[in-house]
Motif scaffolding. Structure first.
Motif, PDB file in Angstrom:
ATOM      1  N   CYS A   1     -84.970  20.866 -12.174  1.00 50.41           N
ATOM      2  CA  CYS A   1     -85.765  21.385 -13.291  1.00 50.41           C
ATOM      3  C   CYS A   1     -86.309  20.301 -14.221  1.00 50.41           C
ATOM      4  N   PHE A   2     -85.714  19.115 -14.166  1.00 51.55           N
ATOM      5  CA  PHE A   2     -86.201  18.039 -15.030  1.00 51.55           C
ATOM      6  C   PHE A   2     -87.690  17.782 -14.802  1.00 51.55           C
ATOM      7  N   GLN A   3     -88.155  17.996 -13.569  1.00 55.69           N
ATOM      8  CA  GLN A   3     -89.535  17.692 -13.198  1.00 55.69           C
ATOM      9  C   GLN A   3     -90.549  18.406 -14.087  1.00 55.69           C
ATOM     10  N   TRP A   4     -90.275  19.682 -14.420  1.00 56.17           N
ATOM     11  CA  TRP A   4     -91.234  20.418 -15.241  1.00 56.17           C
ATOM     12  C   TRP A   4     -90.768  20.571 -16.685  1.00 56.17           C
TER      13      TRP A   4
ATOM     14  N   ASN B   1     -89.589  24.993  -3.347  1.00 63.25           N
ATOM     15  CA  ASN B   1     -90.837  24.543  -2.711  1.00 63.25           C
ATOM     16  C   ASN B   1     -91.621  23.584  -3.589  1.00 63.25           C
ATOM     17  N   TRP B   2     -91.671  23.843  -4.914  1.00 60.35           N
ATOM     18  CA  TRP B   2     -92.455  22.984  -5.790  1.00 60.35           C
ATOM     19  C   TRP B   2     -91.852  21.588  -5.942  1.00 60.35           C
ATOM     20  N   ALA B   3     -90.535  21.466  -5.727  1.00 59.73           N
ATOM     21  CA  ALA B   3     -89.889  20.159  -5.870  1.00 59.73           C
ATOM     22  C   ALA B   3     -90.211  19.236  -4.702  1.00 59.73           C
ATOM     23  N   LEU B   4     -90.729  19.797  -3.603  1.00 61.41           N
ATOM     24  CA  LEU B   4     -91.018  18.999  -2.413  1.00 61.41           C
ATOM     25  C   LEU B   4     -92.494  18.630  -2.276  1.00 61.41           C
ATOM     26  N   THR B   5     -93.332  19.117  -3.161  1.00 59.17           N
ATOM     27  CA  THR B   5     -94.784  18.955  -2.998  1.00 59.17           C
ATOM     28  C   THR B   5     -95.198  17.510  -2.748  1.00 59.17           C
ATOM     29  N   GLU B   6     -94.755  16.582  -3.588  1.00 62.62           N
ATOM     30  CA  GLU B   6     -95.199  15.193  -3.449  1.00 62.62           C
ATOM     31  C   GLU B   6     -94.659  14.555  -2.168  1.00 62.62           C
ATOM     32  N   TYR B   7     -93.459  14.937  -1.755  1.00 64.98           N
ATOM     33  CA  TYR B   7     -92.870  14.356  -0.548  1.00 64.98           C
ATOM     34  C   TYR B   7     -93.536  14.905   0.715  1.00 64.98           C
ATOM     35  N   LEU B   8     -93.963  16.156   0.653  1.00 65.64           N
ATOM     36  CA  LEU B   8     -94.699  16.724   1.779  1.00 65.64           C
ATOM     37  C   LEU B   8     -96.060  16.061   1.918  1.00 65.64           C
ATOM     38  N   ALA B   9     -96.690  15.778   0.778  1.00 69.60           N
ATOM     39  CA  ALA B   9     -97.999  15.116   0.810  1.00 69.60           C
ATOM     40  C   ALA B   9     -97.894  13.713   1.405  1.00 69.60           C
ATOM     41  N   LEU B  10     -96.764  13.054   1.164  1.00 71.99           N
ATOM     42  CA  LEU B  10     -96.536  11.712   1.715  1.00 71.99           C
ATOM     43  C   LEU B  10     -96.018  11.759   3.158  1.00 71.99           C
ATOM     44  N   LYS B  11     -95.781  12.976   3.669  1.00 65.93           N
ATOM     45  CA  LYS B  11     -95.282  13.206   5.024  1.00 65.93           C
ATOM     46  C   LYS B  11     -93.923  12.557   5.261  1.00 65.93           C
ATOM     47  N   LEU B  12     -93.114  12.522   4.193  1.00 67.19           N
ATOM     48  CA  LEU B  12     -91.756  12.001   4.334  1.00 67.19           C
ATOM     49  C   LEU B  12     -90.855  13.009   5.027  1.00 67.19           C
ATOM     50  N   VAL B  13     -91.078  14.290   4.748  1.00 66.87           N
ATOM     51  CA  VAL B  13     -90.268  15.364   5.325  1.00 66.87           C
ATOM     52  C   VAL B  13     -91.174  16.546   5.648  1.00 66.87           C
TER      53      VAL B  13
ATOM     54  N   GLU C   1     -76.981  13.072  -6.125  1.00 67.89           N
ATOM     55  CA  GLU C   1     -77.227  13.453  -7.512  1.00 67.89           C
ATOM     56  C   GLU C   1     -78.678  13.826  -7.783  1.00 67.89           C
ATOM     57  N   LEU C   2     -79.617  13.122  -7.136  1.00 65.74           N
ATOM     58  CA  LEU C   2     -81.027  13.247  -7.481  1.00 65.74           C
ATOM     59  C   LEU C   2     -81.849  13.731  -6.297  1.00 65.74           C
ATOM     60  N   THR C   3     -82.926  14.452  -6.604  1.00 68.84           N
ATOM     61  CA  THR C   3     -83.809  14.957  -5.551  1.00 68.84           C
ATOM     62  C   THR C   3     -84.397  13.834  -4.695  1.00 68.84           C
ATOM     63  N   PRO C   4     -84.901  12.721  -5.272  1.00 70.21           N
ATOM     64  CA  PRO C   4     -85.433  11.645  -4.418  1.00 70.21           C
ATOM     65  C   PRO C   4     -84.389  11.084  -3.450  1.00 70.21           C
TER      66      PRO C   4
END
Length: 308
Positions: free
Chosen positions: A103-106, A243-255, A223-226
């Motif tokens: 939740c820290f993200q938003w 789903n919203w917590a993964l948006t940037e990582y999906l865009a980078l095709k990490l996962v 401890e952390l999402t990253p």
């Protein structure tokens, strides 16, 4: 001919990118939204959007009204907030605890925006990972708890913020990456990477594994999402995240993200306050601010009904 609701509608259409999503954000049917838009175009005798494009494109007339909306609506909002402050008193206290790591993200941007309009309200934020937050709320140590696990009590009011889907993050080369969804039985063969909290506070257990009588092959914490995403990307396990917590990582095709079950697992995030405090002006303002920023910046979330 123009009303504030018209400007709000146009701005929401621009932010949502489609009439379907805009209708959902405005709590109206797509048919009602289309009718409202056609009525406005008829009044102005000018087309405002180019239909059948995605994202929606605005005509010259539509762009001019968007410019007006961006200028007028924030000024109206600021004036309304000022009137609330004058009516309710400008000072107060809002001590929050969050019961979800991601939740820290938003939340931090929402707190920053809130400080601008309510500078006299004393703000404090803590993570409710090492203590039971609801007793602290009832004692008066806290004024709000952000949680997805409501425990019904007469003295607590749960204000829905938004709905989100819990999805499974898997390595791009994983056998699960090509699947449309995973079953609890498939997850039982995986190492689950989770936040370091009790299992009863993890949605992947309470809403997916436990009802099916399954558990993961192994469990490790981060401890952390990253950190969780990096472990998943390295093939060290899988992680269930909003789903919203993964948006940037999906865009980078990490996962890759895979749905949990054919229908997916949807949860509602709430702001829990003491009964009666939901009517306090600055608490209402914080909820409005948080929702506005979330629906502007987070992908894949939906409006929650009155009861979640």
């Amino acid at each position: 001919m123009l009303e504030l609701r018209h400007l709000t509608t146009l701005l929401t259409i621009e932010e949502a990118g489609s009439l379907v999503e805009a209708a959902e954000r405005l709590h109206v049917t797509q048919s009602a939204l289309s009718h409202q838009l056609k009525d406005l175009e008829h009044r102005l005798d000018a087309a405002l959007i180019v239909r059948r494009t995605r994202p929606i494109r605005f005509t010259t007339a539509g762009l001019r009204l968007l410019e007006l909306a961006r200028d007028v609506l924030p000024r109206v909002k600021r004036t309304e907030t000022e009137l609330k402050r004058l009516a309710a008193g400008q000072s107060g206290r809002l001590h929050l605890a969050i019961d979800c790591h991601s939740c820290f993200q938003w939340l931090m941007p929402a707190l920053d925006r809130f400080r601008e309009t309510w500078p006299e309200v004393e703000l404090d934020l803590s993570a409710a990972f090492g203590f039971a937050p609801l007793p602290a709320l009832l004692r008066g140590d806290l004024d709000m708890v952000i949680t997805s696990d409501p425990v019904q009590q007469e003295a607590v009011r749960y204000l829905p913020l938004f709905r989100y889907e819990l999805v499974l993050a898997v390595a791009t080369g994983s056998a699960l990456a090509g699947q449309r969804f995973v079953s609890p039985e498939q997850l039982a063969t995986q190492t689950l990477i989770a936040y370091p909290v009790e299992r009863q506070r993890l949605d992947v257990f309470t809403a997916f594994l436990d009802p099916a009588g399954q558990q993961p092959q192994g469990l490790r914490t981060a401890e952390l999402t990253p950190m969780m995403v990096q472990l998943v990307a390295a093939g060290r396990g899988v992680a269930a995240l909003p789903n919203w917590a993964l948006t940037e990582y999906l865009a980078l095709k990490l996962v890759k993200a895979v749905r949990l079950g054919e229908g997916g697992v949807w949860r509602t995030l709430y702001a829990a306050v003491r009964e009666g405090d939901h009517q306090v002006a600055f608490i209402q303002e914080f909820i409005d601010t948080a929702q506005t920023l979330c629906f502007k910046n987070l992908s894949g979330i939906k409006r929650a009904g009155k009861d979640g």
